[in-house]
Write an enzyme that holds these catalytic residues in place. Structure first.
Site, PDB file in Angstrom:
ATOM      1  N   SER A   1       6.649 -10.451 -10.305  1.00 22.28           N
ATOM      2  CA  SER A   1       7.392  -9.935  -9.150  1.00 22.28           C
ATOM      3  C   SER A   1       8.320 -11.032  -8.642  1.00 22.28           C
ATOM      4  O   SER A   1       8.071 -12.217  -8.903  1.00 22.28           O
ATOM      5  CB  SER A   1       6.389  -9.576  -8.046  1.00 22.28           C
ATOM      6  OG  SER A   1       7.051  -9.358  -6.824  1.00 22.28           O
TER       7      SER A   1
ATOM      8  N   TYR B   1      -1.451 -11.591  -2.834  1.00 20.05           N
ATOM      9  CA  TYR B   1      -0.545 -10.910  -3.780  1.00 20.05           C
ATOM     10  C   TYR B   1       0.530 -11.873  -4.292  1.00 20.05           C
ATOM     11  O   TYR B   1       0.753 -11.982  -5.497  1.00 20.05           O
ATOM     12  CB  TYR B   1       0.103  -9.681  -3.120  1.00 20.05           C
ATOM     13  CG  TYR B   1       1.054  -8.976  -4.066  1.00 20.05           C
ATOM     14  CD1 TYR B   1       0.563  -8.272  -5.172  1.00 20.05           C
ATOM     15  CD2 TYR B   1       2.437  -9.046  -3.899  1.00 20.05           C
ATOM     16  CE1 TYR B   1       1.433  -7.644  -6.065  1.00 20.05           C
ATOM     17  CE2 TYR B   1       3.309  -8.425  -4.787  1.00 20.05           C
ATOM     18  CZ  TYR B   1       2.798  -7.719  -5.872  1.00 20.05           C
ATOM     19  OH  TYR B   1       3.662  -7.112  -6.765  1.00 20.05           O
TER      20      TYR B   1
HETATM   21  N1  LIG Z   1       6.855  -1.427  -6.774  1.00 20.79           N
HETATM   22  C1  LIG Z   1       7.310  -2.632  -6.457  1.00 20.79           C
HETATM   23  O1  LIG Z   1       8.053  -2.814  -5.480  1.00 20.79           O
HETATM   24  C2  LIG Z   1       6.949  -3.810  -7.315  1.00 20.79           C
HETATM   25  C3  LIG Z   1       7.716  -4.988  -7.164  1.00 20.79           C
HETATM   26  C4  LIG Z   1       7.369  -6.087  -7.942  1.00 20.79           C
HETATM   27  C5  LIG Z   1       6.317  -6.013  -8.832  1.00 20.79           C
HETATM   28  N2  LIG Z   1       5.595  -4.860  -8.948  1.00 20.79           N
HETATM   29  C6  LIG Z   1       4.484  -4.839  -9.911  1.00 20.79           C
HETATM   30  O2  LIG Z   1       4.711  -3.801 -10.843  1.00 20.79           O
HETATM   31  C7  LIG Z   1       3.455  -3.384 -11.394  1.00 20.79           C
HETATM   32  C8  LIG Z   1       3.400  -1.862 -11.415  1.00 20.79           C
HETATM   33  O3  LIG Z   1       3.399  -1.390 -10.085  1.00 20.79           O
HETATM   34  P1  LIG Z   1       4.128  -0.042  -9.639  1.00 20.79           P
HETATM   35  O4  LIG Z   1       5.213  -0.405  -8.702  1.00 20.79           O
HETATM   36  O5  LIG Z   1       4.440   0.813 -10.796  1.00 20.79           O
HETATM   37  O6  LIG Z   1       2.959   0.584  -8.722  1.00 20.79           O
HETATM   38  P2  LIG Z   1       2.039   1.875  -8.889  1.00 20.79           P
HETATM   39  O7  LIG Z   1       2.887   3.100  -8.967  1.00 20.79           O
HETATM   40  O8  LIG Z   1       1.040   1.777  -7.781  1.00 20.79           O
HETATM   41  O9  LIG Z   1       1.321   1.659 -10.293  1.00 20.79           O
HETATM   42  C9  LIG Z   1       0.282   0.733 -10.462  1.00 20.79           C
HETATM   43  C10 LIG Z   1      -0.556   1.134 -11.657  1.00 20.79           C
HETATM   44  O10 LIG Z   1      -1.654   0.198 -11.770  1.00 20.79           O
HETATM   45  C11 LIG Z   1      -2.874   0.935 -11.777  1.00 20.79           C
HETATM   46  N3  LIG Z   1      -3.993   0.205 -11.187  1.00 20.79           N
HETATM   47  C12 LIG Z   1      -4.063  -0.385  -9.979  1.00 20.79           C
HETATM   48  N4  LIG Z   1      -5.303  -0.882  -9.783  1.00 20.79           N
HETATM   49  C13 LIG Z   1      -6.023  -0.567 -10.893  1.00 20.79           C
HETATM   50  C14 LIG Z   1      -7.368  -0.781 -11.310  1.00 20.79           C
HETATM   51  N5  LIG Z   1      -8.265  -1.404 -10.500  1.00 20.79           N
HETATM   52  N6  LIG Z   1      -7.769  -0.333 -12.519  1.00 20.79           N
HETATM   53  C15 LIG Z   1      -6.901   0.336 -13.328  1.00 20.79           C
HETATM   54  N7  LIG Z   1      -5.621   0.577 -12.989  1.00 20.79           N
HETATM   55  C16 LIG Z   1      -5.197   0.130 -11.792  1.00 20.79           C
HETATM   56  C17 LIG Z   1      -2.554   2.175 -10.953  1.00 20.79           C
HETATM   57  O11 LIG Z   1      -3.525   3.178 -11.189  1.00 20.79           O
HETATM   58  P3  LIG Z   1      -4.040   4.097  -9.930  1.00 20.79           P
HETATM   59  O12 LIG Z   1      -2.972   5.133  -9.768  1.00 20.79           O
HETATM   60  O13 LIG Z   1      -5.339   4.613 -10.421  1.00 20.79           O
HETATM   61  O14 LIG Z   1      -4.170   3.180  -8.741  1.00 20.79           O
HETATM   62  C18 LIG Z   1      -1.178   2.522 -11.487  1.00 20.79           C
HETATM   63  O15 LIG Z   1      -1.248   3.178 -12.719  1.00 20.79           O
HETATM   64  C19 LIG Z   1       2.374  -4.050 -10.539  1.00 20.79           C
HETATM   65  O16 LIG Z   1       1.864  -5.172 -11.236  1.00 20.79           O
HETATM   66  C20 LIG Z   1       3.140  -4.511  -9.297  1.00 20.79           C
HETATM   67  O17 LIG Z   1       2.548  -5.646  -8.690  1.00 20.79           O
HETATM   68  C21 LIG Z   1       5.901  -3.757  -8.225  1.00 20.79           C
END
Ligand SMILES: NC(=O)c1ccc[n+]([C@@H]2O[C@H](COP(=O)([O-])OP(=O)(O)OC[C@H]3O[C@@H](n4cnc5c(N)ncnc54)[C@H](OP(=O)(O)O)[C@@H]3O)[C@@H](O)[C@H]2O)c1
Length: 261
Positions: free
Chosen positions: A139, A152
């Site tokens: 991130s 985080y």
């Molecule tokens: N969105 C942003 O602004 C942003 C910015 C920078 C970096 N990121 C990073 O991008 C990555 C993807 O995030 P996203 O934005 O796509 O968010 P998201 O829509 O919440 O997706 C996160 C994914 O991780 C899974 N996950 C979370 N905790 C878990 C666990 N204990 N066991 C198994 N699966 C788990 C979630 O499954 P569930 O649906 O079951 O929870 C979901 O499939 C993350 O590493 C996040 O830190 C996001």
């Protein structure tokens, strides 16, 4: 032996979009998530649309044994992981001393421990084959300490640091590891972390665009890449390490404060 991309957190947001992209390139998938119903419907949707092999594995990645169970599943099903995409992760806003200790440990396990163990478990096969790509989703939060989201931000600093260090070790092996730093992105992340109520999330990139940039950077074997970040924001991010720490901390804290509805 079937070849596949293994994607953690494939049930929503960036991970889901990367899964669709890989499927559209005729690549087989191993989808990891903790919601079996979502995994089943996603696998059937992808199979119907792209006619590829899709394996699903329901695992809570905060469980310390998850990485080894995933690896054992892959070996026992005779699958060759060509692409490892460590995408699962989550955040949460609160002062450090008020954080729920169980949630705090879960965050460290998902964002750091499982990502590290999966990378360690799958790398030897890739190196033996002189072929493989790893994509770690960090991130822009990895660039600075994050008051009100201390764990985080620190977890993403770990991911960026680990990935960069390994990338140097992998030189000449035919295997690459890519560190992706997305900016605010529309997905379930905002609501889960509380970030959707902050000023930073007033403008978000789409998960599809971030996934496309991440996937392309991985295929190109890039070491570091931003995703969903404009030119002006990139310039600001490049200058952050040069600014006084007190200023960076003060501004970062202000940016995490939830706005009133
Ligand atoms: N969105 C942003 O602004 C942003 C910015 C920078 C970096 N990121 C990073 O991008 C990555 C993807 O995030 P996203 O934005 O796509 O968010 P998201 O829509 O919440 O997706 C996160 C994914 O991780 C899974 N996950 C979370 N905790 C878990 C666990 N204990 N066991 C198994 N699966 C788990 C979630 O499954 P569930 O649906 O079951 O929870 C979901 O499939 C993350 O590493 C996040 O830190 C996001």
């Amino acid at each position: 032996m079937k070849r596949a991309a293994l994607i953690t957190g494939a049930t929503s947001g960036i991970g889901l979009e990367i899964a669709k992209l890989h499927a559209s390139n005729h690549g087989n998938l191993i989808l990891i998530g903790r919601n079996n119903d979502k995994l089943l419907s996603l696998a059937s949707e992808i199979h119907k649309q792209y006619n590829i092999s899709t394996y699903i594995l329901c695992e809570d990645l905060s469980d310390i044994g998850a990485a080894q169970r995933i690896y054992d599943y892959v070996v026992s099903n005779n699958i060759k992981v060509e692409y490892l995409i460590n995408n699962a992760g989550f955040g949460g806003i609160d002062e450090f001393y008020k954080q729920d200790i169980n949630l705090m440990q879960e965050m460290i396990n998902v964002n750091i421990t499982t990502l590290t163990c999966l990378t360690r478990l799958f790398l030897p096969h890739m190196i033996d084959n002189r072929h493989g790509r790893i994509l770690n989703i960090s991130s822009i939060a990895s660039i600075m300490p994050g008051p009100l989201q201390a764990i985080y931000y620190a977890s993403k600093s770990y991911v960026s640091s680990l990935t960069n260090a390994i990338s140097e070790e992998l030189k000449g092996t035919g295997v690459s590891i890519t560190n992706i730093m997305p900016g605010p992105t529309k997905s379930n992340f905002g609501a889960r972390s509380g970030m959707d109520k902050t000023i930073i999330f007033k403008k978000t990139a789409s998960s599809k665009d971030v996934a496309a940039k991440a996937y392309e950077s991985m295929l190109m074997g890039k070491r570091n890449s931003y995703a969903g970040v404009g030119l002006l924001e990139k310039i600001v991010l490049y200058t952050i390490p040069l600014l006084p720490k007190s200023l960076v901390l003060r501004v970062t804290k202000k940016l995490q404060v939830k706005l009133k509805d």
